[in-house]
Design a protein around this motif. Structure first.
Motif, short mmCIF file in Angstrom:
data_model
loop_
_atom_site.label_atom_id
_atom_site.label_comp_id
_atom_site.label_asym_id
_atom_site.label_seq_id
_atom_site.Cartn_x
_atom_site.Cartn_y
_atom_site.Cartn_z
N PRO A 167 0.82 -1.22 0.00
CA PRO A 167 0.00 0.00 0.00
C PRO A 167 0.84 1.26 0.00
CG PRO A 167 0.09 -0.92 2.20
CD PRO A 167 0.81 -1.89 1.29
N PRO A 168 0.22 2.40 -0.41
CA PRO A 168 0.91 3.68 -0.32
C PRO A 168 1.21 4.01 1.14
CG PRO A 168 -1.27 3.90 -1.37
CD PRO A 168 -1.12 2.50 -0.92
N VAL A 169 2.11 4.94 1.36
CA VAL A 169 2.50 5.36 2.71
C VAL A 169 1.38 6.19 3.33
CG1 VAL A 169 4.19 6.70 4.01
CG2 VAL A 169 4.93 5.33 2.06
N GLY A 170 1.20 6.05 4.63
CA GLY A 170 0.19 6.82 5.35
C GLY A 170 -1.06 6.01 5.58
N GLU A 171 -2.09 6.67 6.07
CA GLU A 171 -3.36 6.00 6.28
C GLU A 171 -3.99 5.69 4.93
OE1 GLU A 171 -7.67 6.80 8.35
OE2 GLU A 171 -5.95 7.95 9.03
N VAL A 172 -4.49 4.47 4.78
CA VAL A 172 -5.02 4.03 3.49
C VAL A 172 -6.44 3.52 3.67
CG1 VAL A 172 -4.69 2.46 1.55
CG2 VAL A 172 -2.70 3.37 2.74
N HIS A 173 -7.30 3.89 2.74
CA HIS A 173 -8.69 3.41 2.72
C HIS A 173 -8.82 2.48 1.52
CE1 HIS A 173 -9.73 6.41 5.73
NE2 HIS A 173 -8.94 7.23 5.03
N TYR A 174 -9.45 1.31 1.74
CA TYR A 174 -9.56 0.30 0.70
C TYR A 174 -11.02 0.09 0.30
CZ TYR A 174 -4.87 -0.98 2.21
OH TYR A 174 -3.54 -0.97 2.53
N LEU A 175 -11.21 -0.19 -0.98
CA LEU A 175 -12.50 -0.61 -1.51
C LEU A 175 -12.24 -1.84 -2.36
CD1 LEU A 175 -15.53 -0.24 -2.14
CD2 LEU A 175 -14.82 1.18 -4.08
N TRP A 176 -12.93 -2.93 -2.06
CA TRP A 176 -12.76 -4.18 -2.78
C TRP A 176 -13.97 -4.42 -3.67
CZ3 TRP A 176 -8.31 -6.94 -2.16
CH2 TRP A 176 -7.53 -6.64 -1.04
N THR A 177 -13.75 -4.89 -4.89
CA THR A 177 -14.82 -5.39 -5.73
C THR A 177 -14.44 -6.81 -6.14
OG1 THR A 177 -13.87 -4.33 -7.68
CG2 THR A 177 -15.61 -3.15 -6.58
N LEU A 178 -15.41 -7.72 -6.04
CA LEU A 178 -15.17 -9.13 -6.31
C LEU A 178 -16.28 -9.70 -7.15
CD1 LEU A 178 -14.74 -8.86 -2.78
CD2 LEU A 178 -13.13 -10.52 -3.65
N SER A 179 -15.93 -10.63 -8.04
CA SER A 179 -16.96 -11.30 -8.82
C SER A 179 -17.52 -12.50 -8.07
CB SER A 179 -16.41 -11.73 -10.18
OG SER A 179 -15.32 -12.61 -10.02
N GLY A 180 -16.85 -12.96 -7.04
CA GLY A 180 -17.32 -14.07 -6.20
C GLY A 180 -16.41 -14.26 -5.02
N GLN A 240 -12.64 -16.00 -11.00
CA GLN A 240 -13.07 -14.86 -10.18
C GLN A 240 -12.07 -13.73 -10.33
OE1 GLN A 240 -16.02 -15.13 -8.95
NE2 GLN A 240 -16.17 -17.33 -9.29
N THR A 241 -12.57 -12.51 -10.30
CA THR A 241 -11.71 -11.33 -10.37
C THR A 241 -11.80 -10.57 -9.06
OG1 THR A 241 -12.05 -11.14 -12.75
CG2 THR A 241 -11.22 -9.19 -11.62
N ILE A 242 -10.64 -10.23 -8.50
CA ILE A 242 -10.55 -9.45 -7.27
C ILE A 242 -9.89 -8.13 -7.64
CG2 ILE A 242 -9.58 -9.32 -4.95
CD1 ILE A 242 -9.29 -12.40 -5.10
N THR A 243 -10.54 -7.03 -7.31
CA THR A 243 -9.98 -5.70 -7.58
C THR A 243 -9.91 -4.92 -6.29
OG1 THR A 243 -10.94 -5.70 -9.80
CG2 THR A 243 -10.22 -3.57 -8.92
N ILE A 244 -8.77 -4.29 -6.04
CA ILE A 244 -8.62 -3.42 -4.88
C ILE A 244 -8.40 -1.99 -5.38
CG2 ILE A 244 -6.15 -3.89 -4.74
CD1 ILE A 244 -6.33 -3.31 -1.75
N HIS A 245 -9.09 -1.08 -4.73
CA HIS A 245 -8.90 0.36 -4.96
C HIS A 245 -8.39 0.91 -3.63
CE1 HIS A 245 -11.44 -0.18 -8.51
NE2 HIS A 245 -12.23 -0.87 -7.72
N ALA A 246 -7.27 1.60 -3.65
CA ALA A 246 -6.68 2.14 -2.43
C ALA A 246 -6.48 3.64 -2.58
CB ALA A 246 -5.35 1.47 -2.13
N LEU A 247 -6.83 4.38 -1.53
CA LEU A 247 -6.66 5.83 -1.51
C LEU A 247 -5.94 6.20 -0.22
CD1 LEU A 247 -7.22 8.68 -2.65
CD2 LEU A 247 -9.38 8.62 -1.38
N SER A 248 -4.79 6.86 -0.34
CA SER A 248 -4.03 7.25 0.85
C SER A 248 -4.47 8.63 1.31
CB SER A 248 -2.52 7.25 0.57
OG SER A 248 -2.18 8.38 -0.20
N ASP A 249 -4.13 8.95 2.56
CA ASP A 249 -4.47 10.27 3.10
C ASP A 249 -3.69 11.39 2.41
OD1 ASP A 249 -2.04 9.59 4.21
OD2 ASP A 249 -2.56 10.19 6.23
N THR A 250 -2.66 11.03 1.63
CA THR A 250 -1.89 12.03 0.88
C THR A 250 -2.45 12.23 -0.53
OG1 THR A 250 -0.31 10.37 0.10
CG2 THR A 250 0.24 11.53 2.15
#
Length: 75
Positions: free
Chosen positions: A17-30, A51-61
Motif C-alpha cells: 500500500p501507499p505510505v500513510g493511512e489508506v482506505h480500501y475498496l474491494w470489488t469481487l466477482s465471487g 473470479q476477479t478481485i480488484t482493490i482500490h486504495a486511496l491514501s491520506d496524501t
C-alpha cells in the motif's frame, strides 16, 4: 495465484500500500475479502469458476491506485 484455489479455501493477498493511512475498496466477482488478526487481507473462495478481485486504495496524501487479479476456483 499460480494454482487453482479450492472452494472454501482462504488465500492471503499480498499488498504494497501507499505510505500513510489508506482506505480500501474491494470489488469481487465471487467470494469475499476480510482482514485477519495480523492485518493481512484474506480472500475466501465462495463460488467456483474464474473470479476477479480488484482493490482500490486511496491514501491520506491523495495517492490512488487500483489492481486486479484473477483466481480460478475449483471444487
Amino acid at each position: 495465484t499460480d494454482k487453482p484455489v479450492r472452494l472454501g479455501e482462504r488465500v492471503v493477498l499480498s499488498l504494497k500500500p501507499p505510505v500513510g493511512e489508506v482506505h480500501y475498496l474491494w470489488t469481487l466477482s465471487g467470494g469475499g475479502v476480510e482482514e485477519d488478526l495480523y492485518g493481512n487481507f484474506v480472500y475466501y473462495a465462495g463460488e467456483t469458476g474464474a473470479q476477479t478481485i480488484t482493490i482500490h486504495a486511496l491514501s491520506d496524501t491523495g495517492l490512488c491506485y487500483s489492481r486486479s487479479i484473477r483466481i480460478d476456483v475449483g471444487k
